[in-house]
Design an enzyme around this catalytic site. Structure first.
Site, short mmCIF file in Angstrom:
data_model
loop_
_atom_site.label_atom_id
_atom_site.label_comp_id
_atom_site.label_asym_id
_atom_site.label_seq_id
_atom_site.Cartn_x
_atom_site.Cartn_y
_atom_site.Cartn_z
N HIS A 243 1.14 7.91 -8.45
CA HIS A 243 0.12 8.97 -8.57
C HIS A 243 -0.59 8.85 -9.91
O HIS A 243 -1.79 9.08 -10.01
CB HIS A 243 0.77 10.35 -8.48
CG HIS A 243 1.44 10.65 -7.18
ND1 HIS A 243 2.81 10.76 -7.06
CD2 HIS A 243 0.94 10.86 -5.95
CE1 HIS A 243 3.11 11.03 -5.80
NE2 HIS A 243 2.00 11.09 -5.10
N ASP B 26 -0.25 3.69 1.14
CA ASP B 26 -0.45 4.36 2.43
C ASP B 26 -1.72 3.81 3.07
O ASP B 26 -2.73 4.51 3.21
CB ASP B 26 -0.54 5.88 2.22
CG ASP B 26 0.73 6.43 1.61
OD1 ASP B 26 1.81 6.18 2.16
OD2 ASP B 26 0.65 7.08 0.55
O1 PAF Z 1 -0.53 10.97 0.63
C1 PAF Z 1 -0.21 12.18 0.52
O2 PAF Z 1 0.47 12.57 -0.41
C2 PAF Z 1 -0.67 13.16 1.58
O3 PAF Z 1 -0.68 12.60 2.84
C3 PAF Z 1 -2.04 13.79 1.26
C4 PAF Z 1 -3.15 12.76 1.26
C5 PAF Z 1 -1.99 14.48 -0.09
C6 PAF Z 1 -2.40 14.84 2.32
O4 PAF Z 1 -1.46 15.87 2.36
#
Ligand code: PAF
Length: 285
Positions: A38, A151
Site C-alpha cells: 500500500h 490484484d
Molecule cells: O484491493 C482492495 O483492497 C479492495 O478490493 C478495494 C479496491 C479497496 C475495494 O474494497
C-alpha cells in the site's frame, strides 16, 4: 499532518477545497491493514498528485458468506499513522452505515473479465469491488486512482469499468511490492503460520520458473500451465486454487503466447488464500 475523516460530506469538502487550491487529487482505495505494498501506492500518488486521499474500508459486499470479513484485520490507528508517514493528506475511513445506509439495490457488475480466476473462485466478489470502487470514485472524485498489480484481475476490472462507464479519471497500476524473499505483500500474509509463510514462497518460485521457461523460448501455454500447477502441487502445505496463463485485459486463458501474457496463480496455505502474478511480454521482432 494527515487528516482523518469518517463522513462522505467531510471527504467531499476536503477534496473540493484542495481542488480550489489547484491541486490534483489522487485516491488510494484500501481495506486497511496497510503494508509497504500500500505504501508504494501512496508514494506513487504522492509523486503525481498534489492531494492524496487514502480510503480505508473493509467492504462487506465483496466477501462471500464463508470468507474472512469478520476476522479481516482492522488496525485503523496504525494505518492512519502509516498514511501520515507516507505523505497522504487525508484518510477516509467510513463506517459501514455511512457507505451503505440502507441495503443496496444498485450494483456495478463487470462481465466476462470476472468469469475466470478469482471471479470463479469467489462468486460476487468483483461485483462488490466494482460497486464500492464506483461509490468511492463518486465520493472522492479523484483525478487518478491507484491499484496494485498484485490484484491484476481487480485492476483489469476497474480499468474496464472506468472505460465502459466514462468515469472521468485515470487508473494507475503500480508494480507488485515484494518481501526480500519474493513473497508478494498482502494483508492476508499475517494469517500465515511460520511454516505456511515459508511454504507460500512456492507461488513466487513457480512464477519465476515459468518466466524463465518463457525467456528460454517455451511458447506452449499448456506447458507453462502444467509447470505452474505441478510446482505448486509439489508443496505439501499448498492447496492449489488456480494456475493459468491469461490475456492481461480479458483474463481469459490464452491459446498462444503472443504480445503480453499474464501468469496467474492462487493457492491456500492454511486458511489464507494468496494470489500472485507476473507479466511476460514477448519481445517485438
Ligand atoms: O484491493 C482492495 O483492497 C479492495 O478490493 C478495494 C479496491 C479497496 C475495494 O474494497
Amino acid at each position: 499532518m494527515v487528516q482523518l475523516v469518517h463522513t462522505i460530506k467531510a471527504v467531499r469538502d476536503a477534496v473540493a477545497d484542495a481542488r480550489r487550491r489547484g491541486l490534483k487529487a489522487g485516491l488510494v482505495p484500501t481495506m486497511g491493514a496497510l503494508h509497504d505494498g500500500h505504501g508504494s501506492l501512496i508514494e506513487a500518488a504522492r509523486r503525481e498528485c498534489g492531494y492524496v486521499v487514502v480510503s480505508i474500508f473493509v467492504n462487506p459486499l465483496q466477501f462471500g458468506p464463508t470468507e474472512d470479513y469478520d476476522r479481516y484485520p482492522r488496525t485503523l490507528e496504525r494505518d492512519v499513522a502509516y498514511c501520515g508517514e507516507k505523505g497522504a493528506d487525508l484518510v477516509f475511513a467510513p463506517e459501514v452505515r455511512e457507505m451503505y445506509p440502507s441495503p443496496s439495490l444498485t450494483f456495478v457488475s463487470v462481465e466476462k473479465i470476472t468469469d475466470t480466476l478469482c471471479g470463479a473462485s469467489r462468486p460476487g466478489h468483483f461485483r462488490g469491488v466494482a460497486t464500492v470502487v464506483s461509490k468511492l470514485f463518486n465520493i472522492v472524485l479523484p483525478d487518478v486512482a491507484y491499484f496494485g498489480q498484485k490484484d491484476a484481475q481487480q485492476a483489469a476490472v476497474i480499468k474496464r469499468m472506468v472505460s465502459d462507464l466514462n468515469f472521468p479519471l485515470t487508473v494507475a497500476v503500480v508494480p507488485t511490492f515484494r518481501e526480500p524473499d519474493g513473497l508478494a505483500m498482502s494483508s492476508r500474509n499475517r494469517y500465515l503460520s511460520k511454516e505456511d509463510r515459508q511454504a507460500a514462497l512456492v507461488l513466487y518460485r513457480s512464477l519465476q520458473g515459468a518466466m524463465s521457461l518463457l525467456e528460454h523460448g517455451e511458447r506452449r501455454p499448456d506447458v507453462i500451465r502444467s509447470y505452474l500447477r505441478s510446482t505448486i502441487e509439489a508443496e505439501p502445505r499448498a492447496r492449489l486454487d488456480y494456475a493459468d496463463v491469461v490475456d492481461p485485459e480479458t483474463m481469459q486463458p490464452v491459446t498462444e503466447i503472443e504480445g503480453d501474457v499474464l501468469l496467474v496463480v492462487a493457492a491456500y496455505f492454511g486458511e489464507a488464500r494468496l494470489i500472485d502474478n507476473m507479466l511476460f511480454s514477448l519481445p517485438v521482432r
